[in-house]
Design a protein around this motif. Structure first.
Motif, PDB file in Angstrom:
ATOM      1  N   PRO A   7       0.778  -1.443   0.106  1.00  0.00           N
ATOM      2  CA  PRO A   7       0.004  -0.168   0.139  1.00  0.00           C
ATOM      3  C   PRO A   7       0.811   1.374  -0.013  1.00  0.00           C
ATOM      4  O   PRO A   7       0.433   2.371  -0.471  1.00  0.00           O
ATOM      5  N   PHE A   8       2.008   1.071   0.636  1.00  0.00           N
ATOM      6  CA  PHE A   8       2.825   2.467   0.591  1.00  0.00           C
ATOM      7  C   PHE A   8       3.822   2.800  -0.838  1.00  0.00           C
ATOM      8  O   PHE A   8       4.326   3.683  -0.775  1.00  0.00           O
ATOM      9  N   ASN A   9       3.538   1.719  -1.686  1.00  0.00           N
ATOM     10  CA  ASN A   9       4.070   2.181  -3.014  1.00  0.00           C
ATOM     11  C   ASN A   9       3.065   3.127  -3.786  1.00  0.00           C
ATOM     12  O   ASN A   9       1.991   2.609  -4.521  1.00  0.00           O
ATOM     13  N   ALA A  10       3.314   4.365  -3.726  1.00  0.00           N
ATOM     14  CA  ALA A  10       2.190   5.352  -4.113  1.00  0.00           C
ATOM     15  C   ALA A  10       2.088   5.228  -5.567  1.00  0.00           C
ATOM     16  O   ALA A  10       1.213   5.464  -6.147  1.00  0.00           O
ATOM     17  N   ALA A  11       3.085   5.286  -6.283  1.00  0.00           N
ATOM     18  CA  ALA A  11       3.341   5.360  -7.530  1.00  0.00           C
ATOM     19  C   ALA A  11       2.570   4.039  -8.185  1.00  0.00           C
ATOM     20  O   ALA A  11       1.695   4.159  -9.176  1.00  0.00           O
ATOM     21  N   GLY A  12       2.654   2.942  -7.696  1.00  0.00           N
ATOM     22  CA  GLY A  12       2.230   1.445  -8.100  1.00  0.00           C
ATOM     23  C   GLY A  12       0.821   1.749  -7.850  1.00  0.00           C
ATOM     24  O   GLY A  12      -0.055   1.299  -8.713  1.00  0.00           O
ATOM     25  N   MET A  13       0.371   2.264  -6.572  1.00  0.00           N
ATOM     26  CA  MET A  13      -1.241   2.545  -6.501  1.00  0.00           C
ATOM     27  C   MET A  13      -1.991   3.216  -7.436  1.00  0.00           C
ATOM     28  O   MET A  13      -2.981   2.793  -7.867  1.00  0.00           O
TER      29      MET A  13
ATOM     30  N   GLY B  67      -9.005  -5.905  -0.712  1.00  0.00           N
ATOM     31  CA  GLY B  67      -8.693  -5.680   0.796  1.00  0.00           C
ATOM     32  C   GLY B  67      -7.446  -5.750   1.043  1.00  0.00           C
ATOM     33  O   GLY B  67      -6.519  -5.702   0.343  1.00  0.00           O
ATOM     34  N   ILE B  68      -7.147  -5.336   2.322  1.00  0.00           N
ATOM     35  CA  ILE B  68      -5.740  -5.445   2.677  1.00  0.00           C
ATOM     36  C   ILE B  68      -5.420  -6.458   3.740  1.00  0.00           C
ATOM     37  O   ILE B  68      -6.081  -6.626   4.870  1.00  0.00           O
ATOM     38  N   PHE B  69      -4.171  -7.171   3.444  1.00  0.00           N
ATOM     39  CA  PHE B  69      -3.636  -8.300   4.552  1.00  0.00           C
ATOM     40  C   PHE B  69      -3.049  -7.458   5.577  1.00  0.00           C
ATOM     41  O   PHE B  69      -2.009  -7.035   5.173  1.00  0.00           O
ATOM     42  N   LYS B  70      -3.161  -7.278   6.583  1.00  0.00           N
ATOM     43  CA  LYS B  70      -2.477  -6.708   7.701  1.00  0.00           C
ATOM     44  C   LYS B  70      -1.319  -7.596   8.252  1.00  0.00           C
ATOM     45  O   LYS B  70      -1.210  -8.804   8.237  1.00  0.00           O
TER      46      LYS B  70
ATOM     47  N   GLN C 298       1.051  -9.026   6.625  1.00  0.00           N
ATOM     48  CA  GLN C 298       1.432 -10.227   5.791  1.00  0.00           C
ATOM     49  C   GLN C 298       2.907 -10.651   5.533  1.00  0.00           C
ATOM     50  O   GLN C 298       2.854 -11.843   5.621  1.00  0.00           O
ATOM     51  N   GLY C 299       3.827 -10.001   5.641  1.00  0.00           N
ATOM     52  CA  GLY C 299       5.119 -10.301   5.516  1.00  0.00           C
ATOM     53  C   GLY C 299       6.058  -9.495   6.537  1.00  0.00           C
ATOM     54  O   GLY C 299       5.909  -8.466   6.959  1.00  0.00           O
ATOM     55  N   LEU C 300       7.084 -10.370   7.019  1.00  0.00           N
ATOM     56  CA  LEU C 300       8.089  -9.913   7.619  1.00  0.00           C
ATOM     57  C   LEU C 300       9.481  -9.348   7.118  1.00  0.00           C
ATOM     58  O   LEU C 300      10.085 -10.326   6.274  1.00  0.00           O
ATOM     59  N   LEU C 301       9.553  -8.177   6.578  1.00  0.00           N
ATOM     60  CA  LEU C 301      10.751  -7.539   5.799  1.00  0.00           C
ATOM     61  C   LEU C 301      11.755  -6.707   6.522  1.00  0.00           C
ATOM     62  O   LEU C 301      11.266  -5.626   7.050  1.00  0.00           O
ATOM     63  N   ASP C 302      12.881  -7.183   6.663  1.00  0.00           N
ATOM     64  CA  ASP C 302      14.020  -6.627   7.258  1.00  0.00           C
ATOM     65  C   ASP C 302      13.502  -6.363   8.733  1.00  0.00           C
ATOM     66  O   ASP C 302      13.658  -4.990   9.321  1.00  0.00           O
ATOM     67  N   GLY C 303      12.816  -7.116   9.417  1.00  0.00           N
ATOM     68  CA  GLY C 303      12.606  -7.036  10.595  1.00  0.00           C
ATOM     69  C   GLY C 303      11.289  -6.166  10.895  1.00  0.00           C
ATOM     70  O   GLY C 303      10.907  -6.183  12.139  1.00  0.00           O
ATOM     71  N   ARG C 304      10.305  -5.758  10.026  1.00  0.00           N
ATOM     72  CA  ARG C 304       9.281  -5.128  10.141  1.00  0.00           C
ATOM     73  C   ARG C 304       8.142  -5.808   9.626  1.00  0.00           C
ATOM     74  O   ARG C 304       8.300  -6.376   8.350  1.00  0.00           O
ATOM     75  N   TRP C 305       6.972  -5.917  10.109  1.00  0.00           N
ATOM     76  CA  TRP C 305       5.671  -6.257   9.563  1.00  0.00           C
ATOM     77  C   TRP C 305       5.270  -5.323   8.599  1.00  0.00           C
ATOM     78  O   TRP C 305       5.017  -4.125   8.756  1.00  0.00           O
ATOM     79  N   VAL C 306       4.993  -5.820   7.318  1.00  0.00           N
ATOM     80  CA  VAL C 306       4.371  -5.194   6.247  1.00  0.00           C
ATOM     81  C   VAL C 306       2.883  -5.486   5.571  1.00  0.00           C
ATOM     82  O   VAL C 306       2.852  -6.926   5.677  1.00  0.00           O
ATOM     83  N   ASP C 307       2.198  -4.687   5.374  1.00  0.00           N
ATOM     84  CA  ASP C 307       0.745  -4.831   4.892  1.00  0.00           C
ATOM     85  C   ASP C 307       0.954  -5.061   3.563  1.00  0.00           C
ATOM     86  O   ASP C 307       1.843  -4.518   2.735  1.00  0.00           O
ATOM     87  N   THR C 308       0.011  -6.009   2.799  1.00  0.00           N
ATOM     88  CA  THR C 308      -0.174  -6.167   1.361  1.00  0.00           C
ATOM     89  C   THR C 308      -1.650  -5.753   0.994  1.00  0.00           C
ATOM     90  O   THR C 308      -2.716  -6.280   1.653  1.00  0.00           O
ATOM     91  N   ILE C 309      -1.704  -5.141   0.031  1.00  0.00           N
ATOM     92  CA  ILE C 309      -3.147  -4.785  -0.893  1.00  0.00           C
ATOM     93  C   ILE C 309      -3.436  -5.805  -1.832  1.00  0.00           C
ATOM     94  O   ILE C 309      -2.665  -6.183  -2.517  1.00  0.00           O
ATOM     95  N   VAL C 310      -4.605  -6.297  -1.919  1.00  0.00           N
ATOM     96  CA  VAL C 310      -5.091  -7.016  -3.016  1.00  0.00           C
ATOM     97  C   VAL C 310      -5.936  -6.502  -3.993  1.00  0.00           C
ATOM     98  O   VAL C 310      -7.065  -5.561  -3.329  1.00  0.00           O
TER      99      VAL C 310
END
Length: 211
Positions: A171-177, A189-192, A194-206
């Motif tokens: 969701p934070f990829n503004a250009a892609g969105m 929807g949004i998966f809260k 969803q993945g652990l990336l560089d030690g932090r949890w990130v959401d993904t949007i479908v």
């Protein structure tokens, strides 16, 4: 735009690794190799196409002509003229049905982006659904390359009989969105976390688009 060939593996690999390193487009963290991408290209099914975007325009950051990539033909070192067409030269693109980009007297084109139609689910009932990938070379982001690639992927998906395209993105990829919304994708929807990336949890949007 043209269909990807095995010789594009190195360029596709380089651009894909940029996307992995920049942490904007994928939860993948393992860098690829040209040989791995070559095998990936060879394994693609007929309905799971890969396309590349090429240019002969200067790099927008350095304003220099694009650097020749692996597999690109170099000018004649004696005359410093572009190489003439030889046996085995690229044939017209069977997907776009256009002549090859490279022509006598023009700079050798380089790949600045690529995209693919991917299987969504191996079950037969999902055969009319595909997800897709789009990656753009760093120096050419924000110049419409992604739009060209996505537009062509949508056209190809329709031609191949797909009913729907789906995607999963950050969701934070503004250009892609912004690109997906302009191309008619709607948020499912949004998966809260969803993945652990560089030690932090990130959401993904479908998102999805009916064709």
């Amino acid at each position: 735009m043209r269909a990807a060939a095995e010789a594009d593996a190195a360029a596709i690999c380089e651009i894909y690794n940029q996307g992995i390193e920049d942490r904007l487009a994928t939860l993948e963290t393992e860098l690829r190799t040209p040989e791995e991408r070559r095998q990936w290209l060879k394994s693609r099914a007929p309905r799971h196409l890969v396309i590349v975007a090429e240019t002969t325009q200067p790099d927008p950051i350095s304003n220099r002509p694009p650097t020749a990539q692996a597999g690109a033909t170099q000018p004649d070192p004696i005359s410093n003229r572009p190489p003439t067409a030889q046996a085995g030269a690229t044939q017209p693109d069977t997907i776009l049905n256009r002549p090859p980009t490279a022509q006598a007297g023009l700079a050798a084109p380089v790949t600045v982006g690529w995209g693919s139609l991917n299987p969504y689910n191996p079950r037969e009932a999902y055969r009319h659904v595909a997800d897709f990938s789009i990656y753009v070379e760093r120096a050419y982001r924000g110049r419409g390359v992604g739009k060209l690639v996505l537009t062509r992927l949508i056209e190809l998906a329709r031609e191949l009989g797909y009913h729907k395209l789906v995607l999963s993105a950050f969701p934070f990829n503004a250009a892609g969105m912004a690109l997906y919304v302009r191309q008619g994708f709607r948020t499912v929807g949004i998966f809260k976390e969803q993945g652990l990336l560089d030690g932090r949890w990130v959401d993904t949007i479908v998102m999805e688009k009916l064709l």
